[in-house]
Design an enzyme around this catalytic site. Structure first.
Site, PDB file in Angstrom:
ATOM      1  N   CYS A 335     -25.021  30.257  48.033  1.00 56.48           N
ATOM      2  CA  CYS A 335     -24.602  31.539  47.471  1.00 56.48           C
ATOM      3  C   CYS A 335     -25.040  32.692  48.371  1.00 56.48           C
ATOM      4  O   CYS A 335     -24.514  32.855  49.462  1.00 56.48           O
ATOM      5  CB  CYS A 335     -25.106  31.686  46.047  1.00 56.48           C
ATOM      6  SG  CYS A 335     -24.229  32.976  45.117  1.00 56.48           S
ATOM      7  N   HIS A 429     -23.752  26.840  43.214  1.00 54.96           N
ATOM      8  CA  HIS A 429     -25.076  26.429  42.750  1.00 54.96           C
ATOM      9  C   HIS A 429     -24.949  25.051  42.103  1.00 54.96           C
ATOM     10  O   HIS A 429     -23.900  24.697  41.564  1.00 54.96           O
ATOM     11  CB  HIS A 429     -25.614  27.407  41.708  1.00 54.96           C
ATOM     12  CG  HIS A 429     -25.882  28.774  42.234  1.00 54.96           C
ATOM     13  ND1 HIS A 429     -26.918  29.047  43.097  1.00 54.96           N
ATOM     14  CD2 HIS A 429     -25.247  29.960  42.011  1.00 54.96           C
ATOM     15  CE1 HIS A 429     -26.925  30.342  43.382  1.00 54.96           C
ATOM     16  NE2 HIS A 429     -25.917  30.914  42.737  1.00 54.96           N
TER      17      HIS A 429
END
Length: 515
Positions: A335, A429
């Protein structure tokens, strides 16, 4: 049974999240339909819910303890710090506004209906709702604005149990002081105490608990022992001060993983699955030399990509990451970490810094947009043998890949992530929680480094379930579960005495005139 209970604390990190999960697991085992709830959570570890919202990671794990999917009602307000004295406020799963502390507290009259509505919704659908408090129940400077502790308990008429961590010392004083600082109407809802993380013979503690009962008129509902290896999904960076356990290796060698401890690190639970593998040592670090010598470096998520990238450059960590990549050292960005590894970041939303140069290790440009991407993903990992993969996205940034190789594939047919040489990046994630993906990545790292490392065989999902079962076991064995269930069903008993001084003077409310 029909009702709710609030598990409050004497301080942050006393075990509220863990005990809430344990109580949820215990009740679920009894056939009780139970749900978790945290009215207001300040955390950078978040999860995406089945209804497309964003909540604290701990509440998602507590939902797993209940055996139900996470939903936005379980955490109606999520505060995500973005810089000094500024936070993004997520209401019912969606970003609502950015604010400072005073402005946030001035909005209590708007936020409390959302909190009570979410709690009422859960109570209407479940037999029991186990609520977790935030910080300390006796933050008397915040009491007029409180949404998560005694303000919630008063508004909902809910019984409260206060938890203290004896491992940090002063637990009995903290329990008494927390109660005594509450005003009488708040004290009337506090029905008992729990002592957490006790080491040794609990009989040594009994005289103190008996004195506490005599002083307050309230019982201790249990003493939970200190237990290693629970590793519950953490919600704040205090958890990073405790090292992750290292399981004995199956083969002769182990893999050393360094996770960069960014100032606004988020979703650092991404690496929990690495630590669940035998012979994988995971540590959080701010030392450039740790980064240079590790077998794998993870650059995790962050709530301030540009700000934390500048910090990497100031501390010498950016240079260490670039150096290890030049020598073939494996690096994984997730991310925000992925965004930093690219060529350029265009951010007029989060930091409002405009165009910022990235580390230049991946052929990626990332632009930030006002609308946040919140999504669950399933797919495969063609770059790692085609293993089943998946994860979730929580981001304002949208990376555009201009080269390299995609190593993930969404079931929609969209490529995901970018790899170039030994540098890997993804917006997903949770991708390391997929056993074959994680083990293939580690096997490649070991092979390239000449290490004789062997993967474990236990699925990470089973490891997590076992941890939740252990929490349920601890609650069943060490807490007065009959008393807890009675409180949920009937509320706090009437006539509880007021512990002197019976509340501090109420502070003046923050208003526009007082700014």
């Amino acid at each position: 049974m029909s009702g709710a209970i609030l598990l409050a604390g004497t301080a942050s990190d006393v075990g509220k999240s863990v005990i809430t999960a344990g109580v949820c697991r215990h009740l679920a085992r009894q056939g009780i339909a139970v749900a978790p709830f945290k009215a207001q959570n300040m955390a950078l570890n978040a999860a995406v819910t089945v209804d497309g919202g964003e909540i604290g990671r701990a509440q998602a794990a507590q939902a797993a303890a209940c055996g139900i999917p996470p939903e936005t009602a379980m955490n109606p307000i999520l505060i995500k710090p973005t810089a000094a004295h500024r936070s993004q406020v997520v209401v019912m799963g969606r970003p609502a506004f950015d604010t400072g502390a005073r402005d946030y507290h001035a909005r209590r009259h708007v936020l409390m209906p959302a909190v009570l509505g979410a709690l009422s919704d859960l109570k209407g659908r479940f037999d029991a709702v186990v609520c977790e408090g935030a910080g300390s129940a006796a933050e008397i400077n915040l009491r007029p604005h409180d949404l998560a502790n005694m303000g919630l308990a008063r508004a909902a008429g809910m019984p409260v149990v206060v938890i203290a961590d004896i491992d940090r010392g002063g637990a009995l004083a903290a329990l008494y002081g927390t109660l005594a600082l509450l005003e009488p109407e708040d004290q009337a809802l506090v029905a008992g105490f729990v002592v957490n993380r006790f080491r040794g013979d609990p009989r040594v503690l009994e005289p103190g608990l008996e004195q506490l009962r005599e002083l307050t008129g309230r019982p201790c509902l249990g003493v939970l022992p200190h237990a290693d290896g629970l590793d519950f999904d953490a919600e704040d960076s205090l958890a990073l001060d405790r090292p992750l356990p290292v399981l004995p290796p199956v083969g002769p060698d182990r893999i050393d993983v360094a996770v960069v401890r960014l100032p606004l690190i988020s979703n650092f639970t991404d690496v929990d699955a690495l630590a669940a593998e035998p012979g994988v040592a995971v540590r959080f670090t701010t030392d450039p030399e740790d980064v240079r010598r590790a077998d794998l470096v993870v650059l995790p998520g962050t709530k301030n990509t540009v700000g934390d990238l500048a910090w990497l450059r100031r501390t010498g960590l950016a240079e260490a990451i670039v150096d290890r990549a030049a020598s073939g050292g494996p690096t994984l960005g997730v991310c925000g970490g992925y965004q930093m590894l690219g060529r350029e970041i265009v951010d007029t939303v989060e930091s409002k810094a405009g165009v910022v140069a990235g580390l230049g290790l991946l052929p990626v440009t990332c632009e930030f947009f006002e609308e946040k991407t919140l999504a669950l993903h399933t797919g495969t990992a063609p770059g790692l043998g085609g293993a089943a993969a998946g994860g979730y996205s929580i981001r304002h940034g949208r990376p555009a890949v201009e080269g390299g190789r995609a190593w993930l594939l969404d079931d929609s047919g969209a490529d995901e992530g970018c790899a170039s040489g030994s540098v890997w990046g993804t917006s997903w994630h949770g991708v390391l929680e997929h056993d074959d993906v994680r083990r293939e990545l580690l096997a490649r790292i070991a092979r390239d480094a000449g290490l004789d490392w062997k993967a474990g065989t236990k699925p990470f999902a089973a490891v997590r379930e076992r941890r939740l079962d252990r929490l349920g076991d601890l609650v069943a064995e060490h807490l007065d579960t009959a008393a807890l269930e009675d409180l949920i069903a009937r509320g706090a008993p009437a006539g509880l005495p007021v512990a002197p001084p019976g509340g501090a003077p109420r502070p003046r409310m923050w208003t526009e005139e007082s700014h």
